[in-house]
Structures are given as C-alpha cells and as structure tokens.
Write a protein that holds these residues in place. Sequence first.
Motif, PDB file in Angstrom:
ATOM      1  N   TRP A  88       0.802  -1.224   0.000  1.00 10.26           N
ATOM      2  CA  TRP A  88       0.000   0.000   0.000  1.00 10.26           C
ATOM      3  C   TRP A  88       0.833   1.272   0.000  1.00 10.26           C
ATOM      4  O   TRP A  88       0.415   2.270  -0.575  1.00 10.26           O
ATOM      5  CB  TRP A  88      -0.978  -0.005   1.167  1.00 10.26           C
ATOM      6  CG  TRP A  88      -0.309   0.074   2.496  1.00 10.26           C
ATOM      7  CD1 TRP A  88       0.136  -0.962   3.253  1.00 10.26           C
ATOM      8  CD2 TRP A  88       0.006   1.256   3.213  1.00 10.26           C
ATOM      9  NE1 TRP A  88       0.710  -0.505   4.396  1.00 10.26           N
ATOM     10  CE2 TRP A  88       0.641   0.858   4.409  1.00 10.26           C
ATOM     11  CE3 TRP A  88      -0.186   2.616   2.968  1.00 10.26           C
ATOM     12  CZ2 TRP A  88       1.093   1.776   5.349  1.00 10.26           C
ATOM     13  CZ3 TRP A  88       0.264   3.523   3.910  1.00 10.26           C
ATOM     14  CH2 TRP A  88       0.891   3.107   5.085  1.00 10.26           C
ATOM     15  N   SER A  89       1.996   1.307   0.635  1.00 11.44           N
ATOM     16  CA  SER A  89       2.721   2.581   0.713  1.00 11.44           C
ATOM     17  C   SER A  89       3.204   3.033  -0.660  1.00 11.44           C
ATOM     18  O   SER A  89       3.089   4.220  -0.988  1.00 11.44           O
ATOM     19  CB  SER A  89       3.881   2.495   1.702  1.00 11.44           C
ATOM     20  OG  SER A  89       4.803   1.509   1.323  1.00 11.44           O
ATOM     21  N   GLY A 148       1.176   6.064  -2.250  1.00 13.56           N
ATOM     22  CA  GLY A 148       2.099   7.183  -2.429  1.00 13.56           C
ATOM     23  C   GLY A 148       2.153   7.650  -3.867  1.00 13.56           C
ATOM     24  O   GLY A 148       2.133   8.846  -4.155  1.00 13.56           O
ATOM     25  N   PRO A 190       1.581  14.164   1.457  1.00  9.38           N
ATOM     26  CA  PRO A 190       1.498  12.797   1.978  1.00  9.38           C
ATOM     27  C   PRO A 190       1.962  11.752   0.960  1.00  9.38           C
ATOM     28  O   PRO A 190       2.514  10.717   1.335  1.00  9.38           O
ATOM     29  CB  PRO A 190       0.015  12.597   2.293  1.00  9.38           C
ATOM     30  CG  PRO A 190      -0.582  13.940   2.295  1.00  9.38           C
ATOM     31  CD  PRO A 190       0.284  14.816   1.470  1.00  9.38           C
ATOM     32  N   LEU A 240       4.784   8.953   1.727  1.00  7.43           N
ATOM     33  CA  LEU A 240       4.578   7.513   1.515  1.00  7.43           C
ATOM     34  C   LEU A 240       5.585   6.939   0.520  1.00  7.43           C
ATOM     35  O   LEU A 240       6.027   5.796   0.674  1.00  7.43           O
ATOM     36  CB  LEU A 240       3.155   7.238   1.051  1.00  7.43           C
ATOM     37  CG  LEU A 240       2.079   7.344   2.124  1.00  7.43           C
ATOM     38  CD1 LEU A 240       0.693   7.233   1.507  1.00  7.43           C
ATOM     39  CD2 LEU A 240       2.285   6.288   3.183  1.00  7.43           C
ATOM     40  N   ASP A 241       5.959   7.727  -0.485  1.00  7.45           N
ATOM     41  CA  ASP A 241       6.975   7.275  -1.435  1.00  7.45           C
ATOM     42  C   ASP A 241       8.307   7.052  -0.721  1.00  7.45           C
ATOM     43  O   ASP A 241       8.998   6.060  -0.974  1.00  7.45           O
ATOM     44  CB  ASP A 241       7.169   8.290  -2.560  1.00  7.45           C
ATOM     45  CG  ASP A 241       5.939   8.456  -3.416  1.00  7.45           C
ATOM     46  OD1 ASP A 241       5.111   7.515  -3.460  1.00  7.45           O
ATOM     47  OD2 ASP A 241       5.796   9.519  -4.039  1.00  7.45           O
ATOM     48  N   ILE A 289       8.682   6.361   2.456  1.00  7.81           N
ATOM     49  CA  ILE A 289       8.518   5.183   3.306  1.00  7.81           C
ATOM     50  C   ILE A 289       8.708   3.914   2.483  1.00  7.81           C
ATOM     51  O   ILE A 289       9.406   2.980   2.901  1.00  7.81           O
ATOM     52  CB  ILE A 289       7.141   5.193   4.000  1.00  7.81           C
ATOM     53  CG1 ILE A 289       7.108   6.281   5.063  1.00  7.81           C
ATOM     54  CG2 ILE A 289       6.808   3.835   4.603  1.00  7.81           C
ATOM     55  CD1 ILE A 289       5.728   6.530   5.641  1.00  7.81           C
TER      56      ILE A 289
END
Length: 113
Positions: A47-48, A52, A97, A101-102, A104
Amino acid sequence: MTGRPWPDFLLGLGIGAVLGLCYALGGAILLWPGLVLIALFVATGPWSARLGGALTGFGALWFTLLASITWTCAQEPACVQPDETFWVLIGAAFLLPGVILDLIALGHRTSNR
C-alpha cells in the motif's frame, strides 16, 4: 514489504494523474469511481508505494495544471485570474502525503536488501 516498489509506484502515479485529470474535467462525479479504484488497488498489494504514487500523481497534476493556467494568464495583459490559493492547498494536501509515503516505500525497499 518485499520486492521493488517502483512498478507499484509508477502504476499508482499514473492512476493518480488520470484521477486528477478526471476531477479537473468532470468534478466529483468522475472522482468517486477513481477513489474506489484506488481503494481496490491499495488493498491488493504494497500500500505505501501504491497509495504514495497515486497521491503524488494527483497532487503533481494539480500543480502542473495551476502552473499552466497561471503561465497562460500571465501572457495575456487582459487576463484576470481569481485567487488560486485554495486549489494550491488541495494539490499540496495530496502531494505532501504522497511524497512521504513514497519515501517510506523507498526506505522499506532499502532496508530489505
């Protein structure tokens, strides 16, 4: 997360950009099916990287759209442009965000080597 997040990120980026364009052209009517698509897309994989990419694509498209509009209006002396602060904030609310997330997803990739 195992594997390489780039294919998931790029697919999410494309979906987010298309969703941003659909929202710009058709408003909320075209946004809701895209949100369902993103929810299914995120639920079926890492999901990240996917979310992202989608958030980054949507936010980047809005910033590009605003820059294009501003540039075009700046070239015409008679052009009067309304305040775009709200739309810039919408783009930032998606882009920031998405970039987090990218990062992460990239961090998970480098820690799994």
